[in-house]
Design a protein around this motif. Sequence first.
Motif, mmCIF file in Angstrom:
data_model
loop_
_atom_site.group_PDB
_atom_site.id
_atom_site.type_symbol
_atom_site.label_atom_id
_atom_site.label_comp_id
_atom_site.label_asym_id
_atom_site.label_seq_id
_atom_site.Cartn_x
_atom_site.Cartn_y
_atom_site.Cartn_z
ATOM 1 N N GLY A 17 47.067 32.470 48.058
ATOM 2 C CA GLY A 17 46.908 33.421 46.942
ATOM 3 C C GLY A 17 46.841 32.795 45.553
ATOM 4 N N GLY A 18 47.467 33.497 44.614
ATOM 5 C CA GLY A 18 47.369 33.148 43.190
ATOM 6 C C GLY A 18 47.742 31.704 42.881
ATOM 7 N N PHE A 19 48.722 31.177 43.600
ATOM 8 C CA PHE A 19 49.163 29.803 43.327
ATOM 9 C C PHE A 19 48.023 28.811 43.574
ATOM 10 N N VAL A 20 47.325 29.006 44.688
ATOM 11 C CA VAL A 20 46.230 28.089 45.028
ATOM 12 C C VAL A 20 45.069 28.273 44.045
ATOM 13 N N ARG A 21 44.747 29.528 43.781
ATOM 14 C CA ARG A 21 43.688 29.842 42.811
ATOM 15 C C ARG A 21 43.982 29.154 41.476
ATOM 16 N N ASP A 22 45.209 29.314 41.007
ATOM 17 C CA ASP A 22 45.551 28.756 39.705
ATOM 18 C C ASP A 22 45.632 27.234 39.731
ATOM 19 N N ARG A 103 42.323 40.139 54.702
ATOM 20 C CA ARG A 103 42.841 41.429 54.242
ATOM 21 C C ARG A 103 43.129 41.434 52.745
ATOM 22 N N ARG A 104 42.867 40.343 52.085
ATOM 23 C CA ARG A 104 43.198 40.246 50.657
ATOM 24 C C ARG A 104 42.083 40.758 49.758
ATOM 25 N N ASP A 105 42.397 40.824 48.456
ATOM 26 C CA ASP A 105 41.478 41.526 47.551
ATOM 27 C C ASP A 105 40.167 40.789 47.244
ATOM 28 N N PHE A 106 40.278 39.577 46.697
ATOM 29 C CA PHE A 106 39.059 38.904 46.231
ATOM 30 C C PHE A 106 38.979 37.482 46.785
ATOM 31 N N ILE A 108 38.572 34.733 45.328
ATOM 32 C CA ILE A 108 39.348 33.727 44.592
ATOM 33 C C ILE A 108 40.833 33.752 44.974
ATOM 34 N N ASN A 109 41.259 34.872 45.573
ATOM 35 C CA ASN A 109 42.664 34.973 46.008
ATOM 36 C C ASN A 109 42.813 34.722 47.503
ATOM 37 N N SER A 110 41.720 34.322 48.149
ATOM 38 C CA SER A 110 41.773 34.185 49.613
ATOM 39 C C SER A 110 41.887 32.732 50.053
ATOM 40 N N ASP A 148 40.577 50.286 51.313
ATOM 41 C CA ASP A 148 41.908 49.825 51.748
ATOM 42 C C ASP A 148 42.923 49.989 50.623
ATOM 43 N N ASP A 149 42.503 49.672 49.414
ATOM 44 C CA ASP A 149 43.430 49.744 48.286
ATOM 45 C C ASP A 149 42.654 49.932 46.984
ATOM 46 N N PRO A 150 42.520 51.200 46.555
ATOM 47 C CA PRO A 150 41.718 51.484 45.355
ATOM 48 C C PRO A 150 42.262 50.831 44.087
ATOM 49 N N SER A 151 43.553 50.469 44.076
ATOM 50 C CA SER A 151 44.077 49.867 42.848
ATOM 51 C C SER A 151 43.443 48.497 42.599
ATOM 52 N N ARG A 152 42.757 47.981 43.589
ATOM 53 C CA ARG A 152 42.055 46.705 43.402
ATOM 54 C C ARG A 152 40.947 46.809 42.355
ATOM 55 N N VAL A 153 40.468 48.014 42.104
ATOM 56 C CA VAL A 153 39.464 48.219 41.052
ATOM 57 C C VAL A 153 40.030 47.693 39.727
ATOM 58 N N PHE A 154 41.287 48.020 39.469
ATOM 59 C CA PHE A 154 41.922 47.575 38.226
ATOM 60 C C PHE A 154 42.222 46.077 38.265
ATOM 61 N N ARG A 155 42.560 45.607 39.453
ATOM 62 C CA ARG A 155 42.815 44.160 39.596
ATOM 63 C C ARG A 155 41.535 43.370 39.314
ATOM 64 N N ALA A 156 40.401 43.892 39.788
ATOM 65 C CA ALA A 156 39.117 43.198 39.573
ATOM 66 C C ALA A 156 38.895 43.024 38.073
ATOM 67 N N ILE A 157 39.132 44.097 37.333
ATOM 68 C CA ILE A 157 38.939 44.058 35.880
ATOM 69 C C ILE A 157 39.916 43.090 35.237
ATOM 70 N N ARG A 158 41.156 43.132 35.704
ATOM 71 C CA ARG A 158 42.192 42.256 35.126
ATOM 72 C C ARG A 158 41.850 40.784 35.339
ATOM 73 N N PHE A 159 41.475 40.418 36.560
ATOM 74 C CA PHE A 159 41.159 39.005 36.809
ATOM 75 C C PHE A 159 39.888 38.598 36.058
ATOM 76 N N VAL A 161 38.766 39.633 33.173
ATOM 77 C CA VAL A 161 38.993 39.318 31.755
ATOM 78 C C VAL A 161 39.949 38.146 31.583
ATOM 79 N N ARG A 162 40.902 38.015 32.511
ATOM 80 C CA ARG A 162 41.848 36.905 32.362
ATOM 81 C C ARG A 162 41.138 35.565 32.442
ATOM 82 N N PHE A 163 40.211 35.464 33.402
ATOM 83 C CA PHE A 163 39.553 34.170 33.610
ATOM 84 C C PHE A 163 38.180 34.080 32.953
HETATM 85 N N1 CTP Z 1 46.740 41.350 46.990
HETATM 86 C C1 CTP Z 1 45.730 42.113 47.535
HETATM 87 N N2 CTP Z 1 45.557 43.410 47.171
HETATM 88 C C2 CTP Z 1 46.379 43.962 46.252
HETATM 89 C C3 CTP Z 1 47.417 43.209 45.682
HETATM 90 C C4 CTP Z 1 47.569 41.905 46.072
HETATM 91 O O1 CTP Z 1 44.979 41.616 48.361
HETATM 92 N N3 CTP Z 1 46.195 45.234 45.881
HETATM 93 C C5 CTP Z 1 46.898 39.949 47.412
HETATM 94 C C6 CTP Z 1 46.054 38.994 46.581
HETATM 95 O O2 CTP Z 1 45.372 38.146 47.455
HETATM 96 C C7 CTP Z 1 47.026 38.202 45.747
HETATM 97 C C8 CTP Z 1 48.342 38.333 46.513
HETATM 98 O O3 CTP Z 1 48.240 39.536 47.282
HETATM 99 O O4 CTP Z 1 46.656 36.867 45.586
HETATM 100 C C9 CTP Z 1 49.538 38.371 45.606
HETATM 101 O O5 CTP Z 1 49.439 39.460 44.711
HETATM 102 P P1 CTP Z 1 49.874 39.372 43.194
HETATM 103 O O6 CTP Z 1 51.149 38.654 43.094
HETATM 104 O O7 CTP Z 1 49.736 40.723 42.616
HETATM 105 O O8 CTP Z 1 48.669 38.553 42.596
HETATM 106 P P2 CTP Z 1 48.469 37.100 42.071
HETATM 107 O O9 CTP Z 1 47.148 36.691 42.607
HETATM 108 O O10 CTP Z 1 49.615 36.211 42.305
HETATM 109 O O11 CTP Z 1 48.219 37.418 40.546
HETATM 110 P P3 CTP Z 1 49.109 37.175 39.252
HETATM 111 O O12 CTP Z 1 48.658 35.836 38.772
HETATM 112 O O13 CTP Z 1 48.689 38.277 38.325
HETATM 113 O O14 CTP Z 1 50.542 37.248 39.678
#
Ligand code: CTP
Length: 400
Positions: A17-22, A103-106, A108-110, A148-159, A161-163
């Motif tokens: 997840g985020g640790f590897v991406r970052d 099963r993860r969102d994007f 870059i987080n996979s 699976d998780d509509p809140s990912r729409v907001f996560r897409a926007i957040r990531f 703009v962040r990056f």
């Molecule tokens: N995740 C997901 N769907 C969501 C929330 C989280 O698939 N609705 C997955 C993502 O792959 C993410 C991981 O769970 O990498 C951890 O989630 P979170 O801690 O919210 O995200 P981070 O990627 O660590 O982002 P941040 O840098 O904002 O903490």
Amino acid sequence: EVGMLSDELRMNAYIVGGFVRDLLMRNKNFDVDIVVEGDATVVARTYAGRKGAKVSVHDKFKTAVVILNGDRIDFATARTEYYDFPAAAPEVESSSIKNDLYRRDFSINSLAVQINNKDFGKLIDFFGGQKDIKDKKIRVLHNLSFVDDPSRVFRAIRFAVRFGFEIGPHTKKLIKHSVNLNLIERIAGVRLFQELKYILSEDNYIDALKLLDEYDLFKYYSAKEVYNSGKLENLENLEKIYSWYTFQFSEVCDEIYKSRFCVLFSNLTFKEVVNLGERFNFSGKMRDDLIKGLLKTKNVVLKITKTKEVTPAKVYRLLNPLSNEYIFSVGALLSQKDDYLIKDYFTKYRNTKLLISGNDLKKLGYKPSKLFGVVLEKLLDLKLDGYITNKEDELNWAKK
Ligand code: CTP
């Protein structure tokens, strides 16, 4: 160490997840998420036991958190969704991490990095995460990601703009479908607020607001229009005041999202603000802070605007009960020519103190009573407005 331990226990372990991406993007990230093929709770318990660290385990979900020297390590068992393998042959194990990542969102987080001794540092990239980091793209892994998780729409926007990434064309289309299908409505209020809070905490949140508008997402927050060019100006005002403050006092505000929240919803009526709190399912504490904060901010702005002669004492009395976040919002909502009120408040008014105290009043022969407070307040007002300047003046006025 977790990797070696996992070897002993014959399980595969990965940082995900985020640790590897970052890490790949050379950004800081101290939250470590470990996925174990097998049973993460066994790894976490054994690890914590050996380190003498605290562990809390969620047996039902087979997850655990270890706190070591104040750092947090999350452990999760690879989720396969369709089938549950016991820790078995390696090919089965690798399909288990693959399922977990799928099963993860994007993309870059996979990404994952294996930490077992044998394969230490092996980068696992099943879904093109590295390429998307290189191409600066936010991309879902499959068409049902937002279902699976509509809140990912907001996560897409957040990531995005962040990056400074683009949302990929197909992912964009899927976001639009999710909005058209009203999937967003399924997001629980608490979550809807969380996502907004995260977005408003980003440095580039103004770009995110533009995207929220583009995808017509503000309607899930308010039936009334909250985002337009006037609002943008207010928000830019806010950032100017906030940068002035951080520069002046070398101090950042951990909850600057509150100021932004307040400005964003400043045009709602009392009733609409209360409804917003209800929509977000706010706890009493959040209501007392954000909802009341917003209402008080609006009230103070109105009073300052309506007051004919805005004296320092009046400004002090209006701003002093508010925490800094809301004072910034007041500044943002006043016309720019009134910025000096906020600046003077921070640099002068709030530091103005009387030279006499209740003790001096006693010495003057007055019996201590609640009136002392009133007298001292009045004296402070006179001092703020420049009628009194020294201790003698203060004593003379007190006598009056
Ligand atoms: N995740 C997901 N769907 C969501 C929330 C989280 O698939 N609705 C997955 C993502 O792959 C993410 C991981 O769970 O990498 C951890 O989630 P979170 O801690 O919210 O995200 P981070 O990627 O660590 O982002 P941040 O840098 O904002 O903490």
